[in-house]
Design a protein around this motif. Structure first.
Motif, PDB file in Angstrom:
ATOM      1  N   ILE A  55      -1.819  -9.689 -12.514  1.00 19.60           N
ATOM      2  CA  ILE A  55      -1.938  -9.077 -11.184  1.00 19.60           C
ATOM      3  C   ILE A  55      -3.337  -8.513 -11.006  1.00 19.60           C
ATOM      4  O   ILE A  55      -3.867  -7.870 -11.912  1.00 19.60           O
ATOM      5  CB  ILE A  55      -0.879  -7.961 -11.038  1.00 19.60           C
ATOM      6  CG1 ILE A  55       0.517  -8.599 -11.100  1.00 19.60           C
ATOM      7  CG2 ILE A  55      -1.033  -7.212  -9.720  1.00 19.60           C
ATOM      8  CD1 ILE A  55       1.503  -7.824 -11.871  1.00 19.60           C
ATOM      9  N   THR A  56      -3.904  -8.764  -9.833  1.00 20.65           N
ATOM     10  CA  THR A  56      -5.223  -8.202  -9.563  1.00 20.65           C
ATOM     11  C   THR A  56      -5.216  -7.449  -8.230  1.00 20.65           C
ATOM     12  O   THR A  56      -4.442  -7.780  -7.330  1.00 20.65           O
ATOM     13  CB  THR A  56      -6.317  -9.300  -9.528  1.00 20.65           C
ATOM     14  OG1 THR A  56      -7.566  -8.695  -9.228  1.00 20.65           O
ATOM     15  CG2 THR A  56      -6.032 -10.355  -8.479  1.00 20.65           C
ATOM     16  N   VAL A 114       0.774  -3.482 -15.771  1.00 24.91           N
ATOM     17  CA  VAL A 114       1.144  -3.056 -14.417  1.00 24.91           C
ATOM     18  C   VAL A 114       2.465  -2.271 -14.461  1.00 24.91           C
ATOM     19  O   VAL A 114       2.613  -1.235 -13.807  1.00 24.91           O
ATOM     20  CB  VAL A 114       1.232  -4.262 -13.462  1.00 24.91           C
ATOM     21  CG1 VAL A 114       1.834  -3.864 -12.132  1.00 24.91           C
ATOM     22  CG2 VAL A 114      -0.139  -4.855 -13.259  1.00 24.91           C
ATOM     23  N   ASP A 115       3.409  -2.740 -15.269  1.00 29.76           N
ATOM     24  CA  ASP A 115       4.673  -2.008 -15.388  1.00 29.76           C
ATOM     25  C   ASP A 115       4.418  -0.592 -15.929  1.00 29.76           C
ATOM     26  O   ASP A 115       5.063   0.362 -15.501  1.00 29.76           O
ATOM     27  CB  ASP A 115       5.650  -2.760 -16.302  1.00 29.76           C
ATOM     28  CG  ASP A 115       6.237  -3.981 -15.586  1.00 29.76           C
ATOM     29  OD1 ASP A 115       6.121  -4.038 -14.344  1.00 29.76           O
ATOM     30  OD2 ASP A 115       6.788  -4.864 -16.262  1.00 29.76           O
ATOM     31  N   ALA A 116       3.475  -0.484 -16.842  1.00 27.45           N
ATOM     32  CA  ALA A 116       3.144   0.839 -17.386  1.00 27.45           C
ATOM     33  C   ALA A 116       2.571   1.731 -16.287  1.00 27.45           C
ATOM     34  O   ALA A 116       2.912   2.918 -16.175  1.00 27.45           O
ATOM     35  CB  ALA A 116       2.141   0.701 -18.534  1.00 27.45           C
ATOM     36  N   LYS A 153       5.161   7.883 -11.856  1.00 28.87           N
ATOM     37  CA  LYS A 153       5.696   8.045 -10.501  1.00 28.87           C
ATOM     38  C   LYS A 153       5.009   9.144  -9.708  1.00 28.87           C
ATOM     39  O   LYS A 153       5.538   9.636  -8.736  1.00 28.87           O
ATOM     40  CB  LYS A 153       7.198   8.377 -10.578  1.00 28.87           C
ATOM     41  CG  LYS A 153       8.025   7.289 -11.240  1.00 28.87           C
ATOM     42  CD  LYS A 153       8.167   6.091 -10.313  1.00 28.87           C
ATOM     43  CE  LYS A 153       8.957   4.978 -10.988  1.00 28.87           C
ATOM     44  NZ  LYS A 153       8.631   3.660 -10.468  1.00 28.87           N
ATOM     45  N   GLU A 154       3.838   9.567 -10.142  1.00 30.05           N
ATOM     46  CA  GLU A 154       3.225  10.705  -9.447  1.00 30.05           C
ATOM     47  C   GLU A 154       2.870  10.387  -7.990  1.00 30.05           C
ATOM     48  O   GLU A 154       2.607   9.240  -7.636  1.00 30.05           O
ATOM     49  CB  GLU A 154       2.002  11.206 -10.214  1.00 30.05           C
ATOM     50  CG  GLU A 154       0.943  10.194 -10.469  1.00 30.05           C
ATOM     51  CD  GLU A 154       0.154  10.532 -11.738  1.00 30.05           C
ATOM     52  OE1 GLU A 154       0.612  10.177 -12.834  1.00 30.05           O
ATOM     53  OE2 GLU A 154      -0.910  11.165 -11.604  1.00 30.05           O
ATOM     54  N   ASP A 164     -11.898  -1.150  -8.434  1.00 26.20           N
ATOM     55  CA  ASP A 164     -10.446  -1.319  -8.594  1.00 26.20           C
ATOM     56  C   ASP A 164     -10.110  -2.793  -8.833  1.00 26.20           C
ATOM     57  O   ASP A 164      -8.954  -3.139  -9.040  1.00 26.20           O
ATOM     58  CB  ASP A 164      -9.710  -0.813  -7.354  1.00 26.20           C
ATOM     59  CG  ASP A 164      -9.791   0.703  -7.237  1.00 26.20           C
ATOM     60  OD1 ASP A 164      -9.846   1.366  -8.295  1.00 26.20           O
ATOM     61  OD2 ASP A 164      -9.810   1.224  -6.111  1.00 26.20           O
ATOM     62  N   PHE A 165     -11.137  -3.656  -8.790  1.00 25.67           N
ATOM     63  CA  PHE A 165     -10.946  -5.095  -8.996  1.00 25.67           C
ATOM     64  C   PHE A 165     -10.772  -5.360 -10.490  1.00 25.67           C
ATOM     65  O   PHE A 165     -11.724  -5.262 -11.253  1.00 25.67           O
ATOM     66  CB  PHE A 165     -12.182  -5.817  -8.455  1.00 25.67           C
ATOM     67  CG  PHE A 165     -12.159  -7.314  -8.611  1.00 25.67           C
ATOM     68  CD1 PHE A 165     -10.970  -8.036  -8.572  1.00 25.67           C
ATOM     69  CD2 PHE A 165     -13.354  -8.012  -8.778  1.00 25.67           C
ATOM     70  CE1 PHE A 165     -10.974  -9.418  -8.697  1.00 25.67           C
ATOM     71  CE2 PHE A 165     -13.364  -9.390  -8.893  1.00 25.67           C
ATOM     72  CZ  PHE A 165     -12.174 -10.095  -8.871  1.00 25.67           C
ATOM     73  N   ARG A 166      -9.540  -5.673 -10.883  1.00 24.80           N
ATOM     74  CA  ARG A 166      -9.258  -5.952 -12.291  1.00 24.80           C
ATOM     75  C   ARG A 166      -8.007  -6.817 -12.379  1.00 24.80           C
ATOM     76  O   ARG A 166      -7.112  -6.717 -11.554  1.00 24.80           O
ATOM     77  CB  ARG A 166      -9.047  -4.644 -13.060  1.00 24.80           C
ATOM     78  CG  ARG A 166      -8.094  -3.677 -12.351  1.00 24.80           C
ATOM     79  CD  ARG A 166      -7.753  -2.503 -13.219  1.00 24.80           C
ATOM     80  NE  ARG A 166      -8.879  -1.637 -13.452  1.00 24.80           N
ATOM     81  CZ  ARG A 166      -9.108  -1.047 -14.627  1.00 24.80           C
ATOM     82  NH1 ARG A 166      -8.301  -1.262 -15.630  1.00 24.80           N
ATOM     83  NH2 ARG A 166     -10.138  -0.252 -14.785  1.00 24.80           N
ATOM     84  N   LEU A 167      -7.980  -7.680 -13.388  1.00 27.24           N
ATOM     85  CA  LEU A 167      -6.805  -8.522 -13.593  1.00 27.24           C
ATOM     86  C   LEU A 167      -6.028  -7.917 -14.757  1.00 27.24           C
ATOM     87  O   LEU A 167      -6.604  -7.643 -15.806  1.00 27.24           O
ATOM     88  CB  LEU A 167      -7.230  -9.958 -13.910  1.00 27.24           C
ATOM     89  CG  LEU A 167      -6.113 -10.998 -13.938  1.00 27.24           C
ATOM     90  CD1 LEU A 167      -5.518 -11.196 -12.544  1.00 27.24           C
ATOM     91  CD2 LEU A 167      -6.628 -12.347 -14.448  1.00 27.24           C
ATOM     92  N   MET A 168      -4.733  -7.669 -14.522  1.00 33.92           N
ATOM     93  CA  MET A 168      -3.929  -6.994 -15.546  1.00 33.92           C
ATOM     94  C   MET A 168      -2.693  -7.808 -15.882  1.00 33.92           C
ATOM     95  O   MET A 168      -2.195  -8.556 -15.046  1.00 33.92           O
ATOM     96  CB  MET A 168      -3.467  -5.629 -15.018  1.00 33.92           C
ATOM     97  CG  MET A 168      -4.603  -4.678 -14.727  1.00 33.92           C
ATOM     98  SD  MET A 168      -4.033  -3.207 -13.854  1.00 33.92           S
ATOM     99  CE  MET A 168      -4.009  -3.794 -12.177  1.00 33.92           C
TER     100      MET A 168
END
Ligand code: UDP
Ligand code: MG
Length: 314
Positions: free
Chosen positions: A91-92, A168-170, A175-176, A159-163
């Motif tokens: 996801i990016t 991403v789940d982490a 939930k802040e 903020d451009f990054r591929l994860m």
């Protein structure tokens, strides 16, 4: 085949979206044998034709999805909504103004495919296109937060990054309500490879972050990732108590030895104003943390969705 989700927050971006989509089409075409794509555009309460353009794209291409908010909730909310909706293996998040070069995606994809990294992030080596004050304050911000936060904030990080999905789940497990993504990305850990690039001017339109928006975003980052300002307030109190104690001794001795012709009114006013200033400043710091705690305890939703591509009628 792996699927890449491209999350794109958009706020009044009618001029940028078509050019962005065209550029992305080139890169997705180039990579089509190696991976599948999905676009998740987030319309952050735009007042221009952004939503109409997104509807049109979604009708034309079933790989284009969109989420439209009921009002402007800010870029952080947009990114969260996009990450929550994304279904890809990788996801990016990207800005739609083409300041994040799409052609880097291929290198980022290769980095994650090598299996060595969980994330491939980008940072800009320059701050072209940003005003004088923005450059100075950004520099200060990174040097301050670098000193007072345990979470590492990389200067110039985009903020451009591929994860990976795991990363991403982490991020989504946090939930802040007050979300400061640069901090959250760093907080979750995982192996990150950094790519440098030279940022260019916005493709079209103007920056959606004016000075005050950016300033309050910086304060948000500090409050979210450091409690050092509170220690600073307490320390200030201790230092002033110590100074006051010395002053009391000096004044008592002076009065006993030389007597006390009434005077010193101007100096008293100066000291009083100085002390009230410091008191208000420290109360302000505490208030800032209290306000954030207050907002967290209300558990309000970070964003409210009004429409998605599923609402489109054929
Ligand atoms: N953005 C958003 N909501 C906002 C402000 C900005 O979704 O309230 C989006 C904007 O459409 C763009 C990205 O966030 O895709 C970055 O914004 P911008 O380019 O204005 O920021 P800058 O590059 O000046 O930091
Ligand atoms: Mg931009």
């Amino acid at each position: 085949m792996k699927k890449i989700s491209i999350v794109v927050p958009c706020y009044n971006e009618e001029d940028s979206i078509p050019a962005f989509y065209e550029e992305m089409k080139k890169i997705t075409f180039k990579m089509q044998d190696r991976c599948d794509f999905e676009f998740v555009f987030v319309n952050d309460g735009s007042k221009d034709k952004t939503l109409e353009i997104l509807r049109k794209l979604a009708r034309m291409n079933d790989k284009v999805r969109y989420i439209s908010f009921s009002r402007n909730f800010g870029k952080e909310a947009g990114m969260l909504a996009g990450l929550e909706a994304a279904t890809g293996d990788y996801i990016t998040t990207m800005d739609v103004d083409l300041q994040d070069p799409p052609e880097l995606l291929e290198e980022m994809f290769d980095t994650l495919e090598s299996g060595e990294y969980d994330c491939c992030a980008t940072k800009s080596t320059n701050r072209k296109g940003y005003g004088f004050f923005r450059k100075i304050f950004t520099k200060w911000f990174y040097s301050i937060i670098g000193k007072i936060s345990k979470t590492e904030m990389v200067p110039g990080a985009r903020d451009f990054r591929l994860m990976t999905r795991q990363m991403v789940d982490a991020i989504l497990s946090m939930k802040e309500y007050n979300r400061y993504s640069k901090g959250l990305f760093s907080f979750v850990g995982f192996n990150t490879k950094w790519i440098d690039f030279e940022i260019t001017d916005r493709h079209a339109g103007v920056s959606k972050f004016n000075f005050w928006k950016l300033f309050s975003y910086a304060i948000e980052g500090i409050v979210a990732f450091s409690t050092t300002p509170l220690v600073f307030a307490a320390l200030m109190g201790v230092i002033l108590c110590f100074l006051a104690f010395i002053m009391i001794i000096v004044i008592v001795v002076k009065t006993l030895v030389w007597g006390d012709p009434v005077g010193g009114w101007p100096s008293m006013i100066c000291i009083m104003s100085f002390l009230s200033g410091i008191q208000l400043f420290c109360t302000g710091i505490i208030g800032e943390y209290l306000a954030k705690t207050y907002l967290e305890t209300k558990h309000r939703p970070v964003y409210i969705v009004k429409e998605t591509e599923k609402d489109l009628k054929d």
